[in-house]
Design a protein around this motif. Structure first.
Motif, short mmCIF file in Angstrom:
data_model
loop_
_atom_site.label_atom_id
_atom_site.label_comp_id
_atom_site.label_asym_id
_atom_site.label_seq_id
_atom_site.Cartn_x
_atom_site.Cartn_y
_atom_site.Cartn_z
N UNK A 171 0.82 -1.21 0.00
CA UNK A 171 0.00 0.00 0.00
C UNK A 171 0.85 1.26 0.00
N UNK A 172 1.93 1.23 0.75
CA UNK A 172 2.85 2.38 0.78
C UNK A 172 3.44 2.62 -0.61
N UNK A 173 3.91 1.53 -1.24
CA UNK A 173 4.53 1.65 -2.56
C UNK A 173 3.52 2.14 -3.59
N UNK A 174 2.32 1.58 -3.58
CA UNK A 174 1.30 2.02 -4.53
C UNK A 174 0.97 3.50 -4.36
N UNK A 175 0.83 3.93 -3.12
CA UNK A 175 0.53 5.34 -2.87
C UNK A 175 1.66 6.24 -3.35
N UNK A 176 2.88 5.89 -3.01
CA UNK A 176 4.05 6.68 -3.41
C UNK A 176 4.18 6.74 -4.93
N UNK A 177 4.12 5.59 -5.58
CA UNK A 177 4.31 5.53 -7.04
C UNK A 177 3.16 6.22 -7.77
N UNK A 178 1.93 6.08 -7.25
CA UNK A 178 0.79 6.74 -7.87
C UNK A 178 0.94 8.25 -7.81
N UNK A 179 1.37 8.77 -6.65
CA UNK A 179 1.58 10.22 -6.51
C UNK A 179 2.65 10.71 -7.47
N UNK A 180 3.76 9.99 -7.52
CA UNK A 180 4.85 10.39 -8.42
C UNK A 180 4.40 10.37 -9.88
N UNK A 181 3.67 9.33 -10.25
CA UNK A 181 3.20 9.20 -11.62
C UNK A 181 2.22 10.30 -11.99
N UNK A 182 1.27 10.58 -11.11
CA UNK A 182 0.31 11.65 -11.38
C UNK A 182 1.01 12.99 -11.51
N UNK A 183 1.95 13.23 -10.62
CA UNK A 183 2.70 14.49 -10.66
C UNK A 183 3.48 14.61 -11.98
N UNK A 243 1.54 20.44 -18.18
CA UNK A 243 1.74 21.87 -17.93
C UNK A 243 2.92 22.44 -18.74
N UNK A 244 3.91 21.61 -19.07
CA UNK A 244 5.03 22.10 -19.86
C UNK A 244 4.68 22.17 -21.34
N UNK A 245 3.64 21.43 -21.75
CA UNK A 245 3.20 21.50 -23.15
C UNK A 245 2.38 22.77 -23.41
N UNK A 246 1.74 23.28 -22.36
CA UNK A 246 0.87 24.46 -22.52
C UNK A 246 1.62 25.75 -22.58
#
Length: 72
Positions: free
Chosen positions: A50-62, A69-72
């Motif tokens: 659960x810790x890994x999923x939360x961490x990786x999901x946050x990093x991926x979304x970011x 945002x860099x394309x705009x």
């Protein structure tokens, strides 16, 4: 139709490996990439799932948000 969906999924997953820079960082060494993926799978089978999923999901979304945002 399922075969087409599976092919699309595999292409998209390969694209994520490229987008993350893994292909260049490993000099396209598939044994290294596979070993890293096996390590991810082992983590997801363990107590830190659960810790890994939360961490990786946050990093991926970011990362996705930063890319947009860099394309705009």
């Amino acid at each position: 139709m399922k075969r087409r969906e599976r092919t699309r999924q595999l292409i998209e997953l390969g694209g994520l490996a490229a987008k993350a820079g893994l292909i260049d960082l490993t000099d396209d060494d598939r044994a290294v990439l596979y070993g890293a993926m096996l390590e991810i799978a082992a983590t997801l089978r363990g107590e830190q799932r659960e810790y890994a999923l939360t961490l990786w999901r946050r990093r991926g979304k970011r990362a996705f948000e930063d890319e947009v945002s860099t394309r705009d």
